[in-house]
Design a protein around this motif. Sequence first.
Motif, PDB file in Angstrom:
ATOM      1  N   GLY A  57       0.819  -1.212   0.000  1.00  0.00           N
ATOM      2  CA  GLY A  57       0.000   0.000   0.000  1.00  0.00           C
ATOM      3  C   GLY A  57       0.847   1.252   0.000  1.00  0.00           C
ATOM      4  O   GLY A  57       0.532   2.234  -0.692  1.00  0.00           O
ATOM      5  N   LEU A  58       1.935   1.243   0.760  1.00  0.00           N
ATOM      6  CA  LEU A  58       2.830   2.399   0.774  1.00  0.00           C
ATOM      7  C   LEU A  58       3.481   2.598  -0.588  1.00  0.00           C
ATOM      8  O   LEU A  58       3.601   3.734  -1.069  1.00  0.00           O
ATOM      9  CB  LEU A  58       3.895   2.221   1.859  1.00  0.00           C
ATOM     10  N   ARG A  59       3.900   1.506  -1.226  1.00  0.00           N
ATOM     11  CA  ARG A  59       4.503   1.628  -2.557  1.00  0.00           C
ATOM     12  C   ARG A  59       3.502   2.202  -3.560  1.00  0.00           C
ATOM     13  O   ARG A  59       3.838   3.072  -4.372  1.00  0.00           O
ATOM     14  CB  ARG A  59       5.015   0.270  -3.040  1.00  0.00           C
ATOM     15  N   THR A  60       2.268   1.718  -3.501  1.00  0.00           N
ATOM     16  CA  THR A  60       1.249   2.209  -4.430  1.00  0.00           C
ATOM     17  C   THR A  60       0.940   3.679  -4.177  1.00  0.00           C
ATOM     18  O   THR A  60       0.831   4.478  -5.122  1.00  0.00           O
ATOM     19  CB  THR A  60      -0.031   1.373  -4.296  1.00  0.00           C
ATOM     20  N   ALA A  61       0.804   4.066  -2.912  1.00  0.00           N
ATOM     21  CA  ALA A  61       0.521   5.463  -2.594  1.00  0.00           C
ATOM     22  C   ALA A  61       1.664   6.366  -3.034  1.00  0.00           C
ATOM     23  O   ALA A  61       1.443   7.519  -3.433  1.00  0.00           O
ATOM     24  CB  ALA A  61       0.270   5.617  -1.098  1.00  0.00           C
ATOM     25  N   SER A  62       2.892   5.858  -2.996  1.00  0.00           N
ATOM     26  CA  SER A  62       4.057   6.668  -3.364  1.00  0.00           C
ATOM     27  C   SER A  62       4.161   6.903  -4.861  1.00  0.00           C
ATOM     28  O   SER A  62       4.984   7.720  -5.296  1.00  0.00           O
ATOM     29  CB  SER A  62       5.344   5.988  -2.866  1.00  0.00           C
ATOM     30  N   ASP A  63       3.363   6.209  -5.658  1.00  0.00           N
ATOM     31  CA  ASP A  63       3.438   6.369  -7.115  1.00  0.00           C
ATOM     32  C   ASP A  63       3.085   7.778  -7.572  1.00  0.00           C
ATOM     33  O   ASP A  63       3.396   8.149  -8.706  1.00  0.00           O
ATOM     34  CB  ASP A  63       2.512   5.364  -7.809  1.00  0.00           C
ATOM     35  N   SER A  66       9.508   8.373  -4.978  1.00  0.00           N
ATOM     36  CA  SER A  66       8.644   7.217  -4.716  1.00  0.00           C
ATOM     37  C   SER A  66       9.456   5.979  -4.378  1.00  0.00           C
ATOM     38  O   SER A  66       8.979   5.086  -3.670  1.00  0.00           O
ATOM     39  CB  SER A  66       7.753   6.941  -5.930  1.00  0.00           C
ATOM     40  N   GLY A  67      10.701   5.890  -4.860  1.00  0.00           N
ATOM     41  CA  GLY A  67      11.549   4.764  -4.496  1.00  0.00           C
ATOM     42  C   GLY A  67      12.191   4.919  -3.136  1.00  0.00           C
ATOM     43  O   GLY A  67      12.424   3.939  -2.433  1.00  0.00           O
ATOM     44  N   LEU A  68      12.454   6.180  -2.732  1.00  0.00           N
ATOM     45  CA  LEU A  68      13.141   6.417  -1.464  1.00  0.00           C
ATOM     46  C   LEU A  68      12.200   6.385  -0.271  1.00  0.00           C
ATOM     47  O   LEU A  68      12.587   5.911   0.807  1.00  0.00           O
ATOM     48  CB  LEU A  68      13.866   7.767  -1.518  1.00  0.00           C
ATOM     49  N   LEU A  69      10.965   6.884  -0.408  1.00  0.00           N
ATOM     50  CA  LEU A  69      10.071   6.984   0.747  1.00  0.00           C
ATOM     51  C   LEU A  69       9.861   5.637   1.437  1.00  0.00           C
ATOM     52  O   LEU A  69      10.012   5.548   2.667  1.00  0.00           O
ATOM     53  CB  LEU A  69       8.735   7.605   0.329  1.00  0.00           C
ATOM     54  N   VAL A 102       1.844   6.534   8.326  1.00  0.00           N
ATOM     55  CA  VAL A 102       0.394   6.771   8.289  1.00  0.00           C
ATOM     56  C   VAL A 102      -0.176   6.352   6.934  1.00  0.00           C
ATOM     57  O   VAL A 102      -1.242   5.719   6.851  1.00  0.00           O
ATOM     58  CB  VAL A 102       0.084   8.253   8.578  1.00  0.00           C
ATOM     59  N   ALA A 103       0.537   6.677   5.849  1.00  0.00           N
ATOM     60  CA  ALA A 103       0.060   6.298   4.515  1.00  0.00           C
ATOM     61  C   ALA A 103      -0.029   4.789   4.360  1.00  0.00           C
ATOM     62  O   ALA A 103      -0.959   4.264   3.736  1.00  0.00           O
ATOM     63  CB  ALA A 103       0.979   6.888   3.452  1.00  0.00           C
ATOM     64  N   SER A 104       0.948   4.045   4.937  1.00  0.00           N
ATOM     65  CA  SER A 104       0.899   2.577   4.831  1.00  0.00           C
ATOM     66  C   SER A 104      -0.308   2.004   5.561  1.00  0.00           C
ATOM     67  O   SER A 104      -0.873   0.982   5.137  1.00  0.00           O
ATOM     68  CB  SER A 104       2.193   1.975   5.387  1.00  0.00           C
ATOM     69  N   ALA A 113      -6.833   8.635  -0.271  1.00  0.00           N
ATOM     70  CA  ALA A 113      -6.426   9.385   0.919  1.00  0.00           C
ATOM     71  C   ALA A 113      -4.938   9.158   1.217  1.00  0.00           C
ATOM     72  O   ALA A 113      -4.219  10.088   1.595  1.00  0.00           O
ATOM     73  CB  ALA A 113      -7.279   8.970   2.113  1.00  0.00           C
ATOM     74  N   ALA A 114      -4.468   7.930   1.031  1.00  0.00           N
ATOM     75  CA  ALA A 114      -3.055   7.637   1.279  1.00  0.00           C
ATOM     76  C   ALA A 114      -2.159   8.411   0.322  1.00  0.00           C
ATOM     77  O   ALA A 114      -1.084   8.891   0.707  1.00  0.00           O
ATOM     78  CB  ALA A 114      -2.802   6.138   1.138  1.00  0.00           C
ATOM     79  N   SER A 115      -2.580   8.556  -0.931  1.00  0.00           N
ATOM     80  CA  SER A 115      -1.769   9.298  -1.898  1.00  0.00           C
ATOM     81  C   SER A 115      -1.641  10.764  -1.509  1.00  0.00           C
ATOM     82  O   SER A 115      -0.609  11.396  -1.752  1.00  0.00           O
ATOM     83  CB  SER A 115      -2.360   9.165  -3.305  1.00  0.00           C
TER      84      SER A 115
END
Length: 697
Positions: free
Chosen positions: A124-130, A137-140, A341-343, A352-354
């Motif tokens: 979920g965190l990876r998807t939100a970071s897109d 998005s790779g570092l977060l 929190v985003a994860s 909302a996560a994005s």
Amino acid sequence: MSSGPVADGVRVGATVTAEIVLTDDPRALRTQARFGGPRVIVDAAVEAIEMGGRRHAVSVPVVVLGSGDGWQGLLPSQRLRVRGRLASADRPGLVAGMLLVRGRPLILGGPNHVQRIAGVLRAGLRTASDVLPADQSGLLPGLVVGDVSRMDGKVEADFEDAGLAHLLAVSGANLAIIAGAAVALGRVVYMPLPVRAVLAAAAMLAFAVVARPSPSVLRALLMGLVAAIALGTGRSRDGLAALSAAILLLILFEPSLARSYGFALSVCATAGILVLAPRWRDRLAGRLPRWLSEAIAVPAAAQAAVAPVLVLMSGEVSLAAVPANLLAGPAVAPATLLGFVASLVAPLHAEAASWVVRPAGVAVGWIIMVADWAARLPYGAVPWPGGVVGIGLLGAVAVLLVALLRSPLGRWAACAVAAGALVAFLTIGPSVAAWPPARWLLVACDVGQGDALVIAAGPGKGVVVDTGPDGTQVDRCLRDLGVREIPLLVLTHPHADHVGGLAGAFRGRRVGAVAMGVQTRAAPAVDRLSADIARHGVPEWRVSPGQWWSFGPSLLTVLGTAAGEISGGLGDEAAVNNASVVLHVRWAAGSALLSGDIETEAQAALLSGGLPRADVLKVPHHGSARQDSAFLSSVGARAALISVGADNGYGHPAAPTVSRLTWAGMRVYRTDRSGDLAVIATASGSLSVLPRGPPAR
């Protein structure tokens, strides 16, 4: 781990069928298997092994190197059946060996419930970071939960050079941020002290699940739980005692951690913060604001504590780490909190996560900028003797500095020396910088087991011939040379050790065109390369013998490209090698022959067709044993450059080849021993080879 069925299989390189349980997430390698197959590396435990017609029940840790599909998306605790070859590992004592697996694994069992939840939250965190730029998005996820699966290679290299790599290893700092936020939230809503302690412990446990229970996470979790108990009971917290208890319990539970550099770095950094940072902060507080004193003392103490371990690991002392950590530190906490929190929000509401990660992107962008700045600093890392001698010398320097700084006269003397060094660096440093050398014409980049050559094409420009196996290495070499524009990029043949770093050459540079030869034996690999080139919007040229280009001081002529047809009954790999693009480069001061990976058949064909002489020879195929003696001697070169990786496993360069080159009157230079190799024009109008020296990294 030095005895038993797995150890026996490692010694003979046995092919086995094994049942393994993953203990970590598979990590994609940027270098691919030959002809482009995806590769991953993952830690696992072998539970059963079939070898020589017998089945053995075992329980030993191994490193699995897998190639092919079916590995991405697997989670820790999954049970697999694989078939592969056992080999020795580069971490002796910590794992029994390596298991080299080709093909899709057979899944025997799914992950446990905890790992399944962690996988969903991390995904979920990876998807939100897109929604962030690619580097952010790779570092977060790396900053928040140590997930570096999508991290940009340049950013990762910058973190290493800047002394910020510890931010990617989830540790006590992350847990302290999460626990501190939980305690602050409890205080806002007027929770009693014991409830706030329970809330902090729950937050730390949840974070440890998402981040995976690595040694540094477990150490920090144990310390955090001890601190939470102390908070809830109202007793004073002794951080050093908590650290000692955590170390003891972890080593009793997993003795191999006693030989882990990562664990040692984590422990030393924490000990430095606990023991040194308070004293340094208090000394600085009389002269600086308290917040600034603490901001300086914490990274300085951590860096001082890990310096002996870094000397053992890499033979260098980082000078850029303290200012880099000082500048990046304030952005770590907001990025970590917002990412966590985003994860948690992503599985419930992706949109909302994005929106939560967008402000985190600002903090991450700042950290990336700091890392890039620190990595570019000249002399950011100073070479230092390794081993016990290096540690002893470092200790002597530390004692001398402490004694010097204790007296007012010593402090004034230290300030005077520092000021003089700064003035000398600012006024003299740029004119005596060792790299790149003045009047360089050709550089063989040290990219490990592969080829990457840069030909001078004017100020800020360079023709690149091959890109090595890893984009990070070729990008670093081009950056060090100041190459901002590539008018022509030549790919001699589509093997991964020559084209795997293509993205690194494109990174932040304008490329005029990409030239390749005719490769009938490697059509799928060529198609993939062509698609990658097209995505960058760069024209692709197919070259033929006789073509030439002139760029700045360099005149390039194509000698051969299609020798694959003469390879007879040789295998496809030899045919592709023989079809390498061969270039002759001429300058006012001399010439060079760049021979790709051609083998004896193509060498003989070039010789029969009339081979121009050259002062410098880029030895074919990393100095393999398949060399034509007549070809080597006919070149007439005085210097031979071999681009090769240390301990490469192929036996390159072959001893007979080095002997032939020496007998032919050439002085042999190797990137595995001398780092980058520069061909320069001397004041007398001839060519000379200047080795950069083996880099500490």
